[in-house]
Design a protein around this motif. Structure first.
Motif, short mmCIF file in Angstrom:
data_model
loop_
_atom_site.label_atom_id
_atom_site.label_comp_id
_atom_site.label_asym_id
_atom_site.label_seq_id
_atom_site.Cartn_x
_atom_site.Cartn_y
_atom_site.Cartn_z
N MET A 1 72.74 44.36 18.29
CA MET A 1 73.93 45.03 18.72
C MET A 1 74.18 46.18 17.77
SD MET A 1 77.71 43.46 19.46
CE MET A 1 77.95 42.74 17.87
N ILE A 2 74.56 47.32 18.36
CA ILE A 2 74.88 48.49 17.54
C ILE A 2 75.99 49.27 18.24
CG2 ILE A 2 73.13 49.93 18.64
CD1 ILE A 2 72.74 51.34 15.96
N TYR A 3 76.87 49.84 17.45
CA TYR A 3 77.92 50.71 17.97
C TYR A 3 77.49 52.15 17.79
CZ TYR A 3 82.14 53.48 18.20
OH TYR A 3 83.05 54.45 18.52
N LEU A 4 77.67 52.94 18.84
CA LEU A 4 77.42 54.38 18.76
C LEU A 4 78.66 55.12 19.24
CD1 LEU A 4 73.86 54.75 20.33
CD2 LEU A 4 74.46 54.81 17.92
N PRO A 5 79.09 56.12 18.50
CA PRO A 5 80.18 56.95 19.02
C PRO A 5 79.64 57.77 20.19
CG PRO A 5 79.32 57.85 16.97
CD PRO A 5 78.61 56.55 17.21
N GLY A 6 80.48 58.07 21.13
CA GLY A 6 80.04 58.84 22.29
C GLY A 6 79.65 57.95 23.44
N SER A 7 78.77 58.47 24.28
CA SER A 7 78.41 57.76 25.50
C SER A 7 76.92 57.88 25.77
CB SER A 7 79.18 58.36 26.68
OG SER A 7 78.82 57.72 27.87
N ILE A 8 76.32 56.80 26.24
CA ILE A 8 74.95 56.82 26.73
C ILE A 8 74.90 55.96 27.99
CG2 ILE A 8 73.88 57.19 24.47
CD1 ILE A 8 73.13 54.23 24.48
N THR A 9 73.81 56.03 28.69
CA THR A 9 73.67 55.28 29.93
C THR A 9 72.49 54.31 29.83
OG1 THR A 9 72.14 56.86 30.93
CG2 THR A 9 74.52 57.26 31.25
N GLN A 10 72.44 53.38 30.77
CA GLN A 10 71.34 52.43 30.83
C GLN A 10 70.01 53.16 31.03
OE1 GLN A 10 72.07 48.96 30.62
NE2 GLN A 10 69.90 48.74 30.25
N ARG A 11 70.05 54.29 31.69
CA ARG A 11 68.84 55.08 31.89
C ARG A 11 68.27 55.60 30.57
NH1 ARG A 11 69.13 59.39 36.40
NH2 ARG A 11 68.40 57.62 37.59
N GLU A 12 69.16 55.90 29.62
CA GLU A 12 68.71 56.39 28.31
C GLU A 12 68.15 55.28 27.43
OE1 GLU A 12 71.49 59.99 27.05
OE2 GLU A 12 72.61 58.31 27.92
N VAL A 13 68.61 54.05 27.65
CA VAL A 13 68.15 52.91 26.85
C VAL A 13 67.88 51.73 27.80
CG1 VAL A 13 68.61 51.45 24.86
CG2 VAL A 13 69.65 53.71 25.00
N PRO A 14 66.79 51.80 28.57
CA PRO A 14 66.54 50.75 29.57
C PRO A 14 66.26 49.38 28.96
CG PRO A 14 64.69 52.28 29.45
CD PRO A 14 65.78 52.85 28.59
N GLU A 15 65.88 49.33 27.69
CA GLU A 15 65.59 48.05 27.05
C GLU A 15 66.86 47.25 26.76
OE1 GLU A 15 62.55 51.07 25.75
OE2 GLU A 15 64.72 51.00 25.81
N ALA A 16 67.99 47.91 26.71
CA ALA A 16 69.25 47.25 26.36
C ALA A 16 69.61 46.18 27.39
CB ALA A 16 70.37 48.27 26.25
N GLY A 17 70.07 45.05 26.88
CA GLY A 17 70.52 43.99 27.78
C GLY A 17 71.86 44.32 28.41
N ALA A 18 72.71 45.03 27.66
CA ALA A 18 74.02 45.42 28.17
C ALA A 18 74.56 46.58 27.35
CB ALA A 18 74.99 44.25 28.10
N LEU A 19 75.39 47.38 27.99
CA LEU A 19 76.12 48.45 27.33
C LEU A 19 77.61 48.17 27.56
CD1 LEU A 19 74.06 51.55 28.52
CD2 LEU A 19 73.84 50.31 26.37
N VAL A 20 78.37 48.13 26.48
CA VAL A 20 79.80 47.83 26.58
C VAL A 20 80.58 49.06 26.11
CG1 VAL A 20 81.66 46.32 25.80
CG2 VAL A 20 79.35 45.39 26.14
N LEU A 21 81.40 49.59 26.99
CA LEU A 21 82.21 50.75 26.64
C LEU A 21 83.30 50.36 25.66
CD1 LEU A 21 82.75 52.33 30.17
CD2 LEU A 21 81.00 52.89 28.50
N VAL A 22 83.56 51.23 24.69
CA VAL A 22 84.66 51.04 23.76
C VAL A 22 85.70 52.10 24.11
CG1 VAL A 22 85.37 51.07 21.34
CG2 VAL A 22 83.09 50.22 21.97
N VAL A 23 86.87 51.63 24.51
CA VAL A 23 87.92 52.52 25.01
C VAL A 23 89.14 52.42 24.11
CG1 VAL A 23 89.42 53.03 26.98
CG2 VAL A 23 87.07 52.24 27.36
N ARG A 24 89.71 53.57 23.79
CA ARG A 24 90.96 53.62 23.03
C ARG A 24 91.90 54.59 23.74
NH1 ARG A 24 90.29 55.55 17.27
NH2 ARG A 24 89.40 53.48 16.98
N GLU A 25 93.07 54.09 24.08
CA GLU A 25 94.08 54.92 24.75
C GLU A 25 93.50 55.63 25.97
OE1 GLU A 25 95.93 57.46 21.89
OE2 GLU A 25 96.40 55.79 20.55
N GLN A 26 92.81 54.89 26.79
CA GLN A 26 92.23 55.36 28.05
C GLN A 26 91.09 56.36 27.89
OE1 GLN A 26 95.53 56.78 30.39
NE2 GLN A 26 96.43 54.75 30.57
N TRP A 27 90.57 56.52 26.69
CA TRP A 27 89.44 57.42 26.46
C TRP A 27 88.28 56.62 25.90
CZ3 TRP A 27 89.99 62.15 28.35
CH2 TRP A 27 91.28 62.65 28.52
#
Length: 69
Positions: A1-27
């Motif tokens: 598990m790793i946290y990255l600021p910003g956004s990526i998609t499953q297409r960019e990291v197909p090996e990932a089991g899951a991508l979980v968005l981190v949202v603060r104040e609707q952003w």
């Protein structure tokens, strides 16, 4: 598990089991990449380590990892 600021998609990291968005104040402020979703990750399991390494290599190849300071 790793946290990255910003956004990526499953297409960019197909090996990932899951991508979980981190949202603060609707952003979206970042994303958590989870390598193994059906078990607890263990560094004693070679398949888990290989998967984590392949995710890291993909992130490095795409210049998506923040610099180490």
């Amino acid at each position: 598990m790793i946290y990255l600021p910003g956004s990526i998609t499953q297409r960019e990291v197909p090996e990932a089991g899951a991508l979980v968005l981190v949202v603060r104040e609707q952003w979206q402020v970042g994303i958590i990449i989870i390598s193994v979703v059906d078990q607890v990750f263990s560094d004693l399991l070679p398949d888990h380590v290989r998967l984590a390494n392949s995710i890291e290599v993909r992130l490095v190849d795409q210049d998506l990892l923040p610099p180490i300071r």
